[in-house]
Design a protein around this motif. Structure first.
Motif, PDB file in Angstrom:
ATOM      1  N   VAL A  56      -9.806 -29.959   2.801  1.00  0.00           N
ATOM      2  CA  VAL A  56      -8.815 -28.976   3.240  1.00  0.00           C
ATOM      3  C   VAL A  56      -8.239 -28.218   2.035  1.00  0.00           C
ATOM      4  O   VAL A  56      -7.916 -27.031   2.138  1.00  0.00           O
ATOM      5  CB  VAL A  56      -7.723 -29.635   4.102  1.00  0.00           C
ATOM      6  N   GLN A  57      -8.152 -28.882   0.896  1.00  0.00           N
ATOM      7  CA  GLN A  57      -7.689 -28.191  -0.310  1.00  0.00           C
ATOM      8  C   GLN A  57      -8.633 -27.056  -0.692  1.00  0.00           C
ATOM      9  O   GLN A  57      -8.223 -26.091  -1.316  1.00  0.00           O
ATOM     10  CB  GLN A  57      -7.560 -29.169  -1.480  1.00  0.00           C
ATOM     11  N   ARG A  58      -9.888 -27.152  -0.280  1.00  0.00           N
ATOM     12  CA  ARG A  58     -10.877 -26.113  -0.586  1.00  0.00           C
ATOM     13  C   ARG A  58     -11.265 -25.327   0.666  1.00  0.00           C
ATOM     14  O   ARG A  58     -12.339 -24.759   0.765  1.00  0.00           O
ATOM     15  CB  ARG A  58     -12.102 -26.761  -1.225  1.00  0.00           C
ATOM     16  N   ARG A  59     -10.349 -25.298   1.637  1.00  0.00           N
ATOM     17  CA  ARG A  59     -10.648 -24.707   2.934  1.00  0.00           C
ATOM     18  C   ARG A  59     -11.012 -23.235   2.867  1.00  0.00           C
ATOM     19  O   ARG A  59     -11.834 -22.771   3.641  1.00  0.00           O
ATOM     20  CB  ARG A  59      -9.524 -24.965   3.923  1.00  0.00           C
ATOM     21  N   LEU A  60     -10.410 -22.476   1.960  1.00  0.00           N
ATOM     22  CA  LEU A  60     -10.748 -21.057   1.887  1.00  0.00           C
ATOM     23  C   LEU A  60     -12.199 -20.859   1.462  1.00  0.00           C
ATOM     24  O   LEU A  60     -12.921 -20.058   2.050  1.00  0.00           O
ATOM     25  CB  LEU A  60      -9.796 -20.324   0.937  1.00  0.00           C
ATOM     26  N   GLU A  61     -12.628 -21.628   0.463  1.00  0.00           N
ATOM     27  CA  GLU A  61     -14.025 -21.572   0.036  1.00  0.00           C
ATOM     28  C   GLU A  61     -14.946 -22.050   1.151  1.00  0.00           C
ATOM     29  O   GLU A  61     -16.002 -21.456   1.398  1.00  0.00           O
ATOM     30  CB  GLU A  61     -14.257 -22.469  -1.181  1.00  0.00           C
ATOM     31  N   LEU A  62     -14.544 -23.125   1.787  1.00  0.00           N
ATOM     32  CA  LEU A  62     -15.342 -23.702   2.865  1.00  0.00           C
ATOM     33  C   LEU A  62     -15.475 -22.702   4.018  1.00  0.00           C
ATOM     34  O   LEU A  62     -16.567 -22.486   4.542  1.00  0.00           O
ATOM     35  CB  LEU A  62     -14.691 -25.003   3.334  1.00  0.00           C
ATOM     36  N   ARG A  63     -14.380 -22.067   4.399  1.00  0.00           N
ATOM     37  CA  ARG A  63     -14.415 -21.058   5.466  1.00  0.00           C
ATOM     38  C   ARG A  63     -15.340 -19.898   5.099  1.00  0.00           C
ATOM     39  O   ARG A  63     -16.128 -19.441   5.920  1.00  0.00           O
ATOM     40  CB  ARG A  63     -13.018 -20.509   5.745  1.00  0.00           C
ATOM     41  N   ASP A  64     -15.219 -19.419   3.858  1.00  0.00           N
ATOM     42  CA  ASP A  64     -16.066 -18.303   3.433  1.00  0.00           C
ATOM     43  C   ASP A  64     -17.550 -18.664   3.515  1.00  0.00           C
ATOM     44  O   ASP A  64     -18.360 -17.872   3.990  1.00  0.00           O
ATOM     45  CB  ASP A  64     -15.723 -17.866   2.003  1.00  0.00           C
ATOM     46  N   GLN A  65     -17.906 -19.856   3.066  1.00  0.00           N
ATOM     47  CA  GLN A  65     -19.303 -20.288   3.097  1.00  0.00           C
ATOM     48  C   GLN A  65     -19.806 -20.430   4.532  1.00  0.00           C
ATOM     49  O   GLN A  65     -20.915 -20.022   4.853  1.00  0.00           O
ATOM     50  CB  GLN A  65     -19.481 -21.605   2.350  1.00  0.00           C
ATOM     51  N   ILE A  66     -19.006 -21.055   5.387  1.00  0.00           N
ATOM     52  CA  ILE A  66     -19.397 -21.237   6.788  1.00  0.00           C
ATOM     53  C   ILE A  66     -19.563 -19.875   7.460  1.00  0.00           C
ATOM     54  O   ILE A  66     -20.545 -19.625   8.154  1.00  0.00           O
ATOM     55  CB  ILE A  66     -18.371 -22.115   7.541  1.00  0.00           C
ATOM     56  N   ARG A  67     -18.607 -18.987   7.235  1.00  0.00           N
ATOM     57  CA  ARG A  67     -18.677 -17.640   7.826  1.00  0.00           C
ATOM     58  C   ARG A  67     -19.940 -16.917   7.360  1.00  0.00           C
ATOM     59  O   ARG A  67     -20.625 -16.268   8.155  1.00  0.00           O
ATOM     60  CB  ARG A  67     -17.430 -16.844   7.453  1.00  0.00           C
ATOM     61  N   GLU A  68     -20.283 -17.046   6.101  1.00  0.00           N
ATOM     62  CA  GLU A  68     -21.477 -16.400   5.568  1.00  0.00           C
ATOM     63  C   GLU A  68     -22.744 -16.951   6.224  1.00  0.00           C
ATOM     64  O   GLU A  68     -23.627 -16.193   6.616  1.00  0.00           O
ATOM     65  CB  GLU A  68     -21.545 -16.600   4.048  1.00  0.00           C
ATOM     66  N   VAL A  69     -22.824 -18.273   6.365  1.00  0.00           N
ATOM     67  CA  VAL A  69     -24.000 -18.892   6.992  1.00  0.00           C
ATOM     68  C   VAL A  69     -24.143 -18.415   8.438  1.00  0.00           C
ATOM     69  O   VAL A  69     -25.227 -18.028   8.873  1.00  0.00           O
ATOM     70  CB  VAL A  69     -23.912 -20.437   6.923  1.00  0.00           C
ATOM     71  N   VAL A  70     -23.052 -18.435   9.191  1.00  0.00           N
ATOM     72  CA  VAL A  70     -23.101 -18.043  10.603  1.00  0.00           C
ATOM     73  C   VAL A  70     -23.417 -16.554  10.733  1.00  0.00           C
ATOM     74  O   VAL A  70     -24.262 -16.168  11.551  1.00  0.00           O
ATOM     75  CB  VAL A  70     -21.789 -18.399  11.328  1.00  0.00           C
ATOM     76  N   SER A  71     -22.787 -15.726   9.936  1.00  0.00           N
ATOM     77  CA  SER A  71     -23.039 -14.285  10.006  1.00  0.00           C
ATOM     78  C   SER A  71     -24.486 -13.966   9.655  1.00  0.00           C
ATOM     79  O   SER A  71     -25.119 -13.127  10.306  1.00  0.00           O
ATOM     80  CB  SER A  71     -22.095 -13.534   9.065  1.00  0.00           C
ATOM     81  N   HIS A  72     -25.018 -14.624   8.654  1.00  0.00           N
ATOM     82  CA  HIS A  72     -26.419 -14.415   8.263  1.00  0.00           C
ATOM     83  C   HIS A  72     -27.361 -14.865   9.391  1.00  0.00           C
ATOM     84  O   HIS A  72     -28.346 -14.199   9.685  1.00  0.00           O
ATOM     85  CB  HIS A  72     -26.725 -15.164   6.973  1.00  0.00           C
TER      86      HIS A  72
END
Length: 101
Positions: A56-72
Motif C-alpha cells: 500500500v505504501q507503493r500503491r501509486l506505482e502499483l496502480r500505474d503498472q496495473i492500469r498500464e497492463v490492463v490498458s495495453h
C-alpha cells in the motif's frame, strides 16, 4: 470488450514487473460499463496480509503498472480502469459472506 480472463492472464504474466510482486496473491476482475456508460475494468489486487502495508505504501506505482497492463491488453479499445486493494483476510471474509448470503 476485453474479458475478465484476458485481464487476469495479462496481470499474471506481468506480475513480476510490479512493485512488491510477492505481495500480490490474486486478482479479482470484473468488466462492464461504468456509471457514465464507458467500457470499464475493475481490478482488486488481493495482497498478502503480512505484505499489505508495504504494498500500500507503493500503491501509486502499483496502480500505474496495473492500469498500464490492463490498458495495453484492451488496446485498441479504450477502457476505464478502476483499481482497489484488499488483503487476503478481507477477501476471505467477503467470500464467506457471499457463501452464507
Amino acid at each position: 470488450m476485453i474479458t475478465e480472463s484476458t485481464v487476469r492472464e495479462q496481470l499474471a504474466r506481468h506480475r513480476d514487473e510490479l512493485p512488491v510482486p510477492a505481495a500480490v496473491v490474486d486478482w479479482v476482475v470484473e468488466v462492464g460499463r461504468d456509471a457514465t456508460g464507458d467500457d470499464a475494468v475493475w481490478v482488486w489486487a488481493i495482497l498478502q496480509d503480512d505484505l499489505f502495508d508495504q504494498a500500500v505504501q507503493r500503491r501509486l506505482e502499483l496502480r500505474d503498472q496495473i492500469r498500464e497492463v490492463v490498458s495495453h491488453a484492451a488496446a485498441p479499445a479504450e477502457v476505464q480502469v478502476y483499481i482497489r486493494f484488499r488483503s487476503e483476510s478481507e477477501q476471505r471474509e467477503l467470500a464467506n459472506e457471499e457463501l452464507a448470503g
